[in-house]
Design a protein around this motif. Structure first.
Motif, short mmCIF file in Angstrom:
data_model
loop_
_atom_site.label_atom_id
_atom_site.label_comp_id
_atom_site.label_asym_id
_atom_site.label_seq_id
_atom_site.Cartn_x
_atom_site.Cartn_y
_atom_site.Cartn_z
N ALA A 62 1.25 3.96 -3.02
CA ALA A 62 0.90 5.35 -2.74
C ALA A 62 2.02 6.30 -3.15
O ALA A 62 1.77 7.45 -3.54
N THR A 63 3.26 5.84 -3.11
CA THR A 63 4.38 6.68 -3.54
C THR A 63 4.21 7.10 -4.99
O THR A 63 4.43 8.26 -5.35
N TYR A 64 3.80 6.16 -5.84
CA TYR A 64 3.63 6.48 -7.26
C TYR A 64 2.35 7.24 -7.53
O TYR A 64 2.19 7.83 -8.60
N ALA A 65 1.42 7.20 -6.60
CA ALA A 65 0.18 7.96 -6.77
C ALA A 65 0.31 9.38 -6.28
O ALA A 65 -0.61 10.20 -6.47
N ASP A 66 1.42 9.71 -5.63
CA ASP A 66 1.63 11.06 -5.12
C ASP A 66 1.61 12.06 -6.28
O ASP A 66 2.28 11.84 -7.30
N GLY A 74 0.81 -1.22 0.00
CA GLY A 74 0.00 0.00 0.00
C GLY A 74 0.84 1.26 0.00
O GLY A 74 0.61 2.19 -0.78
N ALA A 75 1.85 1.31 0.89
CA ALA A 75 2.69 2.51 0.96
C ALA A 75 3.51 2.67 -0.31
O ALA A 75 3.73 3.79 -0.80
#
Length: 355
Positions: free
Chosen positions: A307-311, A303-304
């Motif tokens: 989320a990094t690439y979705a920032d 998940g984390a």
């Protein structure tokens, strides 16, 4: 590269037939490998007969690879014998040439004339006897005995308790453990070839296998297991290559701002983002490959990381890099350079201009 010592007819639930190849052909397989490449480590699995084991032992004596890991495959976890007495003696003689032997819970028990170890303490006693008799290191696996944790313990040839290493790990609540003994043999060999250090190799292999079990929350006998752990290593390698591309595009950038952007983005890939993946790949305890349990009711693995690439900042940086790349002039390599590793099949008559 490898040689097939015991082809099997099998599915995710078990083995229904085993074939033993001719010894001369097996030796030709082994020689084909060692004559072609430099061998950094060898993993040995099932050897179906005494003649096969003696053939492999002879090849090891001739080649002398720096690391040998043997999964003896003599006795099933259920206690059923998989080899006849002559083959067992040949495999045990071969084990003396190994750097590490990775038996299941039943194999040391048979050697010492006892039943499978019911506790970790008994397993260590049997493994110590196994190691001392063979004169080699033996991995006592924690997954075979009950407990909340499942620490593995490589027992040294001396059997001395003070020389033992403990590779701790959590017990994963899954029934999908079929064939986990094979990777717990091959993974340490692979990692030792890279690191040159057995404690590091065993910790990394343990973490990798733990992550694979966490992702195998669907029955392997009916459906394909999840393959999410395989995403991490290619992603880390991708970031490394992406950083190199960004650095190389900085020189022809049309402005100082673009050059600074490319170099900063390359540094980010090599630093923060690559470290994120490396930490997950090499984590010794915990999930190792995600956040929380990997079951249907648990948190989404990675998940984390996702989320990094979705920032939004990351998305914008990647889009800016793409725009920058599209503005660069296209440099085409000469056709001869593209084909230099592949000789022209029609020298003197080819119209493609490759020679």
């Amino acid at each position: 590269m490898g040689a097939v010592t015991a082809p099997t007819a099998r599915d995710t639930r078990g083995v229904s037939a085993v074939h033993t190849p001719a010894v001369p052909f097996l030796r030709r397989q082994l020689d084909a490998v060692s004559d072609d490449v430099t061998i950094s480590a060898v993993t040995i699995g099932m050897l179906g007969s005494a003649a096969i084991a003696e053939c492999v032992a002879g090849w090891l004596d001739d080649v002398a690879p720096p690391a040998v890991v043997l999964d003896p495959v003599m006795v099933a976890t259920s206690g059923a014998r998989l080899l006849d007495d002559d083959a067992v003696r040949a495999v045990l003689e071969l084990a003396r040439r190994a750097s590490l032997v990775t038996p299941n819970i039943a194999e040391p028990a048979v050697l010492v004339g006892a039943g499978p170890a019911p506790t970790r303490g008994v397993a260590l006693e049997q493994g110590t006897t196994f190691a001392v008799r063979l004169g080699t290191s033996v991995l006592v696996k924690g997954g075979h005995v009950p407990g909340e944790r499942c620490p593995d313990a490589p027992v040294p040839p001396s059997g001395a308790p003070e020389e033992r290493l403990v590779v701790d790990g959590r017990r994963v609540g899954t029934v999908n453990t079929h064939r986990t003994g094979c990777p717990l043999s091959s993974a340490p060999a692979t990692r030792f070839a890279i690191t040159g250090d057995w404690p590091t190799a065993l910790r990394e292999a343990k973490s990798w296998l733990e992550g694979a079990l966490l992702s195998a929350h669907r029955p392997t006998g009916r459906r394909k297991p999840a393959r999410r752990p395989l995403l991490l290593l290619p992603a880390a390698l991708h970031l490394r290559e992406y950083a190199g591309v960004l650095a190389r595009t900085a020189a022809p950038a049309p402005s100082e701002a673009e050059r600074r952007f490319c170099l900063a983005a390359a540094a980010s890939c090599l630093g923060n983002e690559t470290d994120l993946h490396r930490d997950r790949l090499l984590r010794e305890t915990g999930t190792g490959f995600g956040d929380g349990d990997a079951g249907p009711a648990g948190a989404r693995p990675y998940g984390a990381w996702i989320a990094t690439y979705a920032d939004p900042d990351v998305v914008e940086a990647m889009a800016r890099a793409a725009r920058h790349a599209r503005r660069l002039p296209v440099v085409r390599a000469p056709r001869a350079a593209l084909l230099r590793r592949r000789p022209c099949p029609r020298p003197g008559t080819c119209a493609a201009g490759c020679h």
